[in-house]
Design an enzyme around this catalytic site. Structure first.
Site, PDB file in Angstrom:
ATOM      1  N   ASP A 135      -9.073   2.637  -0.310  1.00 28.66           N
ATOM      2  CA  ASP A 135      -8.648   1.370   0.255  1.00 28.66           C
ATOM      3  C   ASP A 135      -9.687   0.318  -0.162  1.00 28.66           C
ATOM      4  OD1 ASP A 135      -7.539  -0.550   2.154  1.00 28.66           O
ATOM      5  OD2 ASP A 135      -9.263  -0.030   3.420  1.00 28.66           O
ATOM      6  N   ASP A 182     -10.339  -3.413   1.548  1.00 31.71           N
ATOM      7  CA  ASP A 182     -10.989  -4.143   2.645  1.00 31.71           C
ATOM      8  C   ASP A 182     -11.353  -3.213   3.812  1.00 31.71           C
ATOM      9  OD1 ASP A 182     -10.589  -6.528   1.183  1.00 31.71           O
ATOM     10  OD2 ASP A 182      -8.553  -6.696   1.990  1.00 31.71           O
ATOM     11  N   ASP A 197     -14.252  -6.093   5.762  1.00 32.17           N
ATOM     12  CA  ASP A 197     -12.943  -6.717   5.993  1.00 32.17           C
ATOM     13  C   ASP A 197     -13.146  -7.980   6.812  1.00 32.17           C
ATOM     14  OD1 ASP A 197     -10.399  -7.490   6.571  1.00 32.17           O
ATOM     15  OD2 ASP A 197      -9.720  -5.538   7.315  1.00 32.17           O
ATOM     16  N   ASP A 233     -10.152   2.706   6.027  1.00 33.96           N
ATOM     17  CA  ASP A 233     -10.700   2.395   7.354  1.00 33.96           C
ATOM     18  C   ASP A 233      -9.626   2.307   8.425  1.00 33.96           C
ATOM     19  OD1 ASP A 233      -9.777  -0.087   6.155  1.00 33.96           O
ATOM     20  OD2 ASP A 233     -10.714  -1.088   7.865  1.00 33.96           O
ATOM     21  N   ASN A 247      -3.148  -3.053   0.441  1.00 36.19           N
ATOM     22  CA  ASN A 247      -2.107  -3.956   0.946  1.00 36.19           C
ATOM     23  C   ASN A 247      -2.659  -5.376   0.905  1.00 36.19           C
ATOM     24  OD1 ASN A 247      -0.511  -1.763   1.623  1.00 36.19           O
ATOM     25  ND2 ASN A 247      -0.792  -1.956   3.844  1.00 36.19           N
TER      26      ASN A 247
HETATM   27 MG    MG Z   1      -8.755  -1.465   4.949  1.00 33.56          MG
END
Ligand code: MG
Ligand code: ZN
Length: 191
Positions: free
Chosen positions: A13, A15, A21, A131, A56
């Site tokens: 992933d 962020d 993030d 996360d 995403n």
């Molecule tokens: Mg993330």
């Protein structure tokens, strides 16, 4: 590397995992990796593991930033890694809004399916590191091992969701290096 060339793969992933993030990073000037990210990614590179990012980015559909902005952010990501001798093999993006009903927005498996169409990936030696509970759910849906890193802004809530939904989580890591330690040991075991 195995004779059939299919490769162990880590799907990171972005962020909250590779970088803090800060909620919708819109410019490359805002983008900075976690301090241990370069070494963590380099250790995967050095082990011959295919390193992919699955992210995403609904900020595109929401109009918070443009594709050119996102390209600039990812150039910056690659430059920061390159300075430390590390690299990402490819980046897969879901540009859609949650309401679009697409097949690529995590936890849907579309980005991993896109990756499998492009690269010879050994699912038995593959991992999702993220996360959020959606990252762990993505791993479950694609039958790879899911690791949660507790470096995101909502880690307590994510752990609650994972437990509430009985999602299989291979390992809960306190940082990226911890996750990569676990993965490199596991890849050895799987052989
Ligand atoms: Mg993330
Ligand atoms: Zn999508």
């Amino acid at each position: 590397m195995s004779v059939d060339q299919s490769r162990a793969t880590v799907f990171f992933d972005r962020d909250g995992t590779l970088n803090p993030d800060t909620s919708y990073i819109k410019t490359s000037g805002e983008f900075v990796l976690f301090p241990d990210a370069v070494t963590a990614v380099k250790r995967c590179n050095d082990a011959g593991i295919l390193v992919l990012v699955v992210t995403n980015q609904s900020g595109l559909a929401r109009g918070y930033f443009s594709q050119a902005d996102l390209d600039g952010i990812h150039r910056c990501l690659r430059e920061q890694l390159r300075d430390g001798g590390a690299w990402i093999d490819d980046i897969f993006i879901c540009p859609h809004h949650p309401d679009d009903g697409c097949q690529c927005r995590k936890p849907n498996p579309g980005m991993i399916e896109q990756a499998m169409a492009r690269y010879p990936i050994d699912l038995a030696k593959s991992y999702v590191v993220g996360d959020k509970s959606i990252d762990v759910e993505l791993a479950a849906k694609t039958h790879v091992k899911g690791l949660l890193v507790t470096t995101g802004p909502t880690s307590a809530e994510e752990l609650r969701m994972i437990r509430a939904h009985h999602l299989p989580v291979a390992y809960v890591a306190e940082c990226l290096q911890d996750a990569v330690d676990w993965i490199l040991a596991d890849v050895e075991c799987v052989g």
